[in-house]
Design a protein around this motif. Structure first.
Motif, mmCIF file in Angstrom:
data_model
loop_
_atom_site.group_PDB
_atom_site.id
_atom_site.type_symbol
_atom_site.label_atom_id
_atom_site.label_comp_id
_atom_site.label_asym_id
_atom_site.label_seq_id
_atom_site.Cartn_x
_atom_site.Cartn_y
_atom_site.Cartn_z
ATOM 1 N N ARG A 50 0.814 -1.214 0.000
ATOM 2 C CA ARG A 50 0.000 0.000 0.000
ATOM 3 C C ARG A 50 0.849 1.265 0.000
ATOM 4 N NH1 ARG A 50 -4.820 0.419 4.282
ATOM 5 N NH2 ARG A 50 -5.493 -1.303 2.916
ATOM 6 N N PHE A 51 1.936 1.268 0.763
ATOM 7 C CA PHE A 51 2.730 2.480 0.919
ATOM 8 C C PHE A 51 4.112 2.379 0.278
ATOM 9 C CE2 PHE A 51 0.022 2.277 4.808
ATOM 10 C CZ PHE A 51 -0.800 3.352 4.505
ATOM 11 N N GLY A 52 4.381 1.313 -0.434
ATOM 12 C CA GLY A 52 5.705 1.175 -1.040
ATOM 13 C C GLY A 52 6.000 2.246 -2.074
ATOM 14 N N PHE A 53 4.979 2.705 -2.793
ATOM 15 C CA PHE A 53 5.200 3.736 -3.819
ATOM 16 C C PHE A 53 5.653 5.050 -3.190
ATOM 17 C CE2 PHE A 53 1.033 4.847 -2.350
ATOM 18 C CZ PHE A 53 0.896 6.209 -2.601
ATOM 19 N N LEU A 54 5.260 5.324 -1.933
ATOM 20 C CA LEU A 54 5.704 6.549 -1.268
ATOM 21 C C LEU A 54 7.215 6.555 -1.093
ATOM 22 C CD1 LEU A 54 2.976 6.920 1.514
ATOM 23 C CD2 LEU A 54 3.134 8.175 -0.643
ATOM 24 N N TRP A 55 7.776 5.388 -0.755
ATOM 25 C CA TRP A 55 9.229 5.294 -0.575
ATOM 26 C C TRP A 55 9.949 5.390 -1.916
ATOM 27 C CZ3 TRP A 55 12.961 5.761 2.783
ATOM 28 C CH2 TRP A 55 14.205 5.200 2.510
ATOM 29 N N ARG A 56 9.411 4.720 -2.931
ATOM 30 C CA ARG A 56 10.080 4.718 -4.236
ATOM 31 C C ARG A 56 10.010 6.092 -4.917
ATOM 32 N NH1 ARG A 56 7.450 -0.335 -4.227
ATOM 33 N NH2 ARG A 56 5.667 0.513 -5.394
ATOM 34 N N SER A 57 8.970 6.854 -4.645
ATOM 35 C CA SER A 57 8.804 8.178 -5.260
ATOM 36 C C SER A 57 8.932 9.297 -4.238
ATOM 37 C CB SER A 57 7.433 8.271 -5.946
ATOM 38 O OG SER A 57 7.244 7.228 -6.869
ATOM 39 N N PHE A 58 9.697 9.074 -3.185
ATOM 40 C CA PHE A 58 9.775 10.061 -2.111
ATOM 41 C C PHE A 58 10.347 11.388 -2.607
ATOM 42 C CE2 PHE A 58 12.280 12.211 1.157
ATOM 43 C CZ PHE A 58 11.309 12.460 2.104
ATOM 44 N N ASP A 59 11.406 11.358 -3.406
ATOM 45 C CA ASP A 59 12.042 12.598 -3.850
ATOM 46 C C ASP A 59 11.064 13.468 -4.641
ATOM 47 O OD1 ASP A 59 14.438 11.915 -2.668
ATOM 48 O OD2 ASP A 59 15.188 10.891 -4.465
ATOM 49 N N GLU A 60 10.289 12.856 -5.534
ATOM 50 C CA GLU A 60 9.353 13.628 -6.349
ATOM 51 C C GLU A 60 8.188 14.153 -5.508
ATOM 52 O OE1 GLU A 60 10.694 10.754 -7.221
ATOM 53 O OE2 GLU A 60 12.018 11.575 -8.780
ATOM 54 N N LEU A 61 7.674 13.335 -4.584
ATOM 55 C CA LEU A 61 6.580 13.789 -3.726
ATOM 56 C C LEU A 61 7.038 14.909 -2.791
ATOM 57 C CD1 LEU A 61 4.955 10.345 -2.815
ATOM 58 C CD2 LEU A 61 4.081 12.071 -4.399
ATOM 59 N N TYR A 62 8.262 14.782 -2.259
ATOM 60 C CA TYR A 62 8.781 15.840 -1.392
ATOM 61 C C TYR A 62 8.993 17.130 -2.183
ATOM 62 C CZ TYR A 62 11.709 18.273 1.969
ATOM 63 O OH TYR A 62 12.219 19.211 2.837
ATOM 64 N N LEU A 63 9.429 17.005 -3.431
ATOM 65 C CA LEU A 63 9.592 18.190 -4.277
ATOM 66 C C LEU A 63 8.253 18.895 -4.473
ATOM 67 C CD1 LEU A 63 11.240 20.005 -6.186
ATOM 68 C CD2 LEU A 63 10.781 18.343 -7.997
ATOM 69 N N LEU A 64 7.187 18.129 -4.725
ATOM 70 C CA LEU A 64 5.863 18.723 -4.913
ATOM 71 C C LEU A 64 5.401 19.454 -3.658
ATOM 72 C CD1 LEU A 64 3.286 19.115 -6.582
ATOM 73 C CD2 LEU A 64 2.518 16.868 -5.759
ATOM 74 N N LEU A 65 5.548 18.812 -2.501
ATOM 75 C CA LEU A 65 5.148 19.460 -1.250
ATOM 76 C C LEU A 65 6.006 20.685 -0.956
ATOM 77 C CD1 LEU A 65 4.554 16.326 1.011
ATOM 78 C CD2 LEU A 65 2.836 17.738 -0.112
ATOM 79 N N ASP A 66 7.295 20.593 -1.266
ATOM 80 C CA ASP A 66 8.201 21.709 -1.022
ATOM 81 C C ASP A 66 7.851 22.897 -1.904
ATOM 82 O OD1 ASP A 66 10.291 22.924 0.291
ATOM 83 O OD2 ASP A 66 11.817 22.210 -1.104
ATOM 84 N N VAL A 67 7.499 22.643 -3.160
ATOM 85 C CA VAL A 67 7.112 23.733 -4.061
ATOM 86 C C VAL A 67 5.848 24.420 -3.555
ATOM 87 C CG1 VAL A 67 6.238 24.236 -6.375
ATOM 88 C CG2 VAL A 67 8.265 22.798 -6.100
#
Length: 345
Positions: A50-67
């Protein structure tokens, strides 16, 4: 000497901040990323499917939240999240211009680019460098084209470029301490801005700007849609900033807890137990076959994250591409591969 260092302890509102304030706001954002990454890792390990994609795409998701977060604060407070937390603002222009709240459009986008995308690219380069070191440690050398060799050479030169960058930052901070320059970081110089303290008028302007964003009732459908999207983005940014503001102490605690000096105790307390084999593999638990190729294992290698044994080449290729255990789905890196040397081999 005393005149050059007078700004270190000055309490005037419109003067530049001290070196302690600017370093404190930088350390705040440096603590946010590893703390969030560890929280995502715990989620991925608890439920990989369920949450494995969060770890694999962490850099991109963090970039979105940071922007979203940084754009909200740059638009409303003329500062990044950490700068606003310490009562600072960004000022466009040089020394002689008045210190007013608000950034020019070019300064706004330059600041957003340097605040969000430069750390993202740096994290990607460091991850690539770590993978290259893992490949060299495991002595896997495949045939490479000229472009691949140039790419590896560029990645190998990154540590020297990073050292030069840190030396530049140190010299800039030293000049800032003695009052020679108005910026303590080269990124501020590249964005053509400097830091100053917030005053009473700035706080009033921020409150008026936040209270004056009403709905365009008489506007077109496109205007109303854009307003709804901006309000949604603002709500996400405010929620993130509020949660980060409340969790600053907790983030600092996590930074200490997972520091290199405390890693030995952390590994002892938080090490994962070996999971039981899945039902579809229980009948083959005693076999010597690799779960990936279904053939007799060659050069047996175990994953420390799950305890399953594979052929070395099979599991190396899979982990390098997917960054997880092929059986359990636990987040896995190349350093988690451990070769098994049996007496008969």
């Amino acid at each position: 000497m005393a005149e050059a260092g007078a700004h270190l302890t000055s309490t005037a509102v419109n003067e530049q901040p001290s070196i302690f304030e600017v370093l404190a706001q930088e350390s705040l954002m440096e603590a946010v990323r590893p703390a969030l990454k560890h929280a995502v890792k715990i989620l991925a390990e608890s439920n990989p499917s369920r949450f494995g994609f969060l770890w694999r795409s962490f850099d991109e998701l963090y970039l979105l939240l940071d922007v979203l977060l940084q754009n909200h604060f740059l638009s409303n407070c003329s500062a990044s999240f950490s700068e606003n937390f310490y009562g600072l603002k960004r000022v466009s222009g040089g020394r002689g211009l008045p210190v007013r709240l608000g950034l020019h459009r070019k300064s706004h986008w330059r600041s957003l680019l340097l605040l969000c995308f430069v750390p993202y690219l740096r994290a990607k380069l460091e991850a690539t460098l770590a993978r290259q070191r893992d490949e060299e440690d495991f002595s896997i050398r495949l045939a490479q084209s000229r472009s691949q060799r140039l790419y590896r050479a560029a990645v190998a030169a990154y540590p020297y470029v990073s050292s030069a960058w840190q030396a530049w930052i140190f010299c800039q901070q030293l000049l800032f301490v003695f009052g020679v320059t108005k910026t303590h970081n080269p990124l501020l110089w590249l964005a053509r801005v400097r830091l100053a303290r917030l005053n009473t008028q700035d706080i009033r302007d921020i409150e008026l700007k936040n209270n004056g964003t009403g709905s365009p009732a008489d506007g077109s459908f496109l205007q109303r849609s854009w307003w709804l999207m901006s309000q949604a983005a603002r709500g996400v940014a405010v929620s993130l900033s509020s949660s980060l503001s409340l969790g600053v102490f907790f983030l600092q605690f996590l930074e200490w807890w997972y520091s290199s000096e405390n890693q030995s105790s952390v590994k002892t307390l938080t090490s994962l137990p070996a999971p039981p084999p899945p039902l579809h593999l229980q009948q083959e638990a005693d076999s010597r076959n690799c779960p990936l190729c279904r053939k007799l294992r060659t050069n047996a290698t175990v994953l420390s994250t799950s305890g399953f044994v594979f052929c070395y080449r099979c599991v190396y290729t899979y982990v390098k591409s997917n960054r997880r255990c092929p059986v359990t789905g636990y987040p896995t890196e190349l350093q988690h591969l451990i070769k098994i040397y049996s007496p008969e081999s």
